[in-house]
Every structure is written in C-alpha cells, then in structure tokens.
Write a protein that holds these residues in place. Structure first.
Motif, PDB file in Angstrom:
ATOM      1  N   ARG A  45       0.837  -1.207   0.000  1.00 17.75           N
ATOM      2  CA  ARG A  45       0.000   0.000   0.000  1.00 17.75           C
ATOM      3  C   ARG A  45       0.867   1.249   0.000  1.00 17.75           C
ATOM      4  O   ARG A  45       2.000   1.228   0.485  1.00 17.75           O
ATOM      5  N   THR A  88      -4.355  -1.204  -3.935  1.00 11.54           N
ATOM      6  CA  THR A  88      -5.338  -0.607  -3.025  1.00 11.54           C
ATOM      7  C   THR A  88      -6.128  -1.750  -2.396  1.00 11.54           C
ATOM      8  O   THR A  88      -5.981  -2.907  -2.797  1.00 11.54           O
ATOM      9  N   THR A 176      -8.946   5.183  -1.569  1.00 10.82           N
ATOM     10  CA  THR A 176      -7.738   5.176  -0.733  1.00 10.82           C
ATOM     11  C   THR A 176      -8.010   5.851   0.623  1.00 10.82           C
ATOM     12  O   THR A 176      -8.987   6.603   0.764  1.00 10.82           O
TER      13      THR A 176
END
Ligand code: GLU
Length: 261
Positions: A45, A88, A176
């Motif tokens: 991430r 993501t 996000t």
C-alpha cells in the motif's frame, strides 16, 4: 446440431478443467519461478501509513514493505531483490490473480470469505477495527453512527462489517485512505471506520482528529497468495521466514522503527 452443441460443451469443459494446459503450466511452482526470475514482486500500500506509504523521495516505506524485504533476503539472499507494485484495498486480489504480483503484503486481514479465494501465510500482526473522528465530535461509539454517514475504503473489511452489523449507517466509500481522510476533514461523514493501525497513523500526524479507544474486531494481517497448489512451497518458505524473524526479534525491531506496538 445436438452433436455439435455437445462437442462445444465438452471442449469448454476440457479447457476449464485445465486438461488443455501445457505441462509447464500444470507443474507451475511459484517459488521456483521466483528463484529463476531472481526477484519477488510484492503488492504493497501507499495509503496506509505506517504500514505502507511512500517517503518524500518516492521510496516504498512502512512495516509491510519491510517484511517484503526480509522475505526477499530469506528466499533470494538480498533484500534488494524485491519489486514493489502499489495496490489498493479493492484491487489487491485482482493484482494477485492477474500475475502482476507474487504476493500481497498490504494490511490484509484473513477472513473466511477471503480464504475461499486466496491462500494466506500465518499472521504477522493483529489489528482491530476502530473509529476516527474529528476532535470534539459527539460520536463515541459505533452505535452513535446510527442514521449518520460513515466513511470507509472500498474493499476493506470495515465495508463488509458495517454493512452487516449496522445497516442503518449510511456509507460513503473511497478508493484510498488519503481520500477517506480528506472526506472526514471536509465533514462528508462523521467517522472513518477502519483498522486502528491506519487510523492511528492519521491521528499521529493531525491533532485535530481523534482515534476512539474501542476496538470492534480482530484483524489478523497475513501475506496473501493466489489460491492453489502452485503457491504451497512459497507459503511454506514465507511462514518459515516469518516464524524465524519473529523468534529472533527482528520483526519487533522493524515495528519499533515505525512506532508500531
Ligand atoms: N485490514 C483490513 C482489510 O484487510 C482493513 C485495512 C485495509 O484497508 O487494508 O481490509
């Protein structure tokens, strides 16, 4: 005509069952493939500080990339032999299946539903779902969100648990955590519901938001792999590395580098 349809159906069955595969595909082993390639590709991430983020120079930082480097050292002899790919919450599974990455180390919780589609290593950390609110907010518990709007990140476990546990809560989702945080600041929702690890990362950087003390779930983080026999040796190797690096205190030291308890 009937015969023709039957032939097409048999052909489809043949291909779907893998009987049409070449020998190399049937005997594919992800660990051998990585060793041959001499580099591991890992999905991490960039929106989940301090577990996965980019520093000012654009380098992948955080506990998850640090674990990836430890795994690369264990399998290929060098922590430099890792190529990071940003994932993501909602595309991490797809990136595994498309072959973009060999494994995903991305604050990913093991759940029974995910276990149907993916294989996992042993857990390397346990987080818990919590609420992040603006300081001074009247919201103190999940129940206070009744008929209000909660902010979540698509593809995360909180999206699922909120929809089932609190159907009266309105949900606004983002791709996000950076976008989710911005939405909280702009008052688009009353709280972000997610893992305490990621929410604490936001609270440490911004004194105008507050991480509430209650934890609602247990989120065991583990390394995720494509499901199937070809992943077996790779998972065994990763589990061995996680176990020995836990025993020798190395993972604890890495967590301390990122102020993770
Ligand atoms: N650990 C949770 C999950 O796997 C939430 C954190 C995340 O967005 O990755 O969905």
């Amino acid at each position: 005509m009937f015969k023709k349809i039957l032939t097409v159906m048999l052909l489809v069955l043949f291909v779907c069952c893998g009987c049409g595969k070449k020998k190399e595909e049937i005997t594919a082993n992800d660990l051998n493939e990585i060793v041959k390639r001499d580099v591991i590709t890992v999905g991490v991430r960039t929106d989940a500080y301090p577990f996965g983020y980019l520093d000012k120079k654009g380098h992948y930082k955080g506990y998850d990339p640090a674990i990836a480097r430890v795994i690369a050292r264990g399998i290929l002899g060098s922590d430099k032999k890792v190529k990071f790919v940003t994932v993501t919450a909602s595309d991490r599974m797809m990136k595994l299946y498309s072959g973009d990455v060999d494994m995903v180390i991305a604050t990913m919780s093991v759940t029974p539903k995910r276990r149907q589609l993916l294989d996992f290593s042993d857990p390397y950390y346990v987080a818990g779902q919590a609420l992040l609110v603006k300081k001074g907010s009247k919201i103190r518990t999940l129940q206070d969100l009744n008929k209000k709007r909660a902010i979540i990140v698509f593809g995360s476990t909180s999206e699922n648990s909120l929809r089932t546990a609190m159907p009266t809560v309105g949900i606004i989702g983002y791709r996000t955590y950076a976008e989710a945080y911005k939405a909280l600041k702009q008052g688009k929702g009353s709280a972000i519901v997610s893992d305490d690890t990621i929410l604490l990362g936001m609270a440490l950087k911004d004194p105008t938001v507050e991480l509430l003390p209650k934890r609602y779930t247990k989120e065991p983080y583990a390394v995720a792999f494509r499901k199937g026999p070809e992943s077996k040796d790779l998972i065994r190797a990763v589990n061995f590395i996680i176990e020995s690096e836990t025993k020798n205190g190395n993972l604890k030291k890495l967590r301390e580098n990122y102020n993770i308890k």
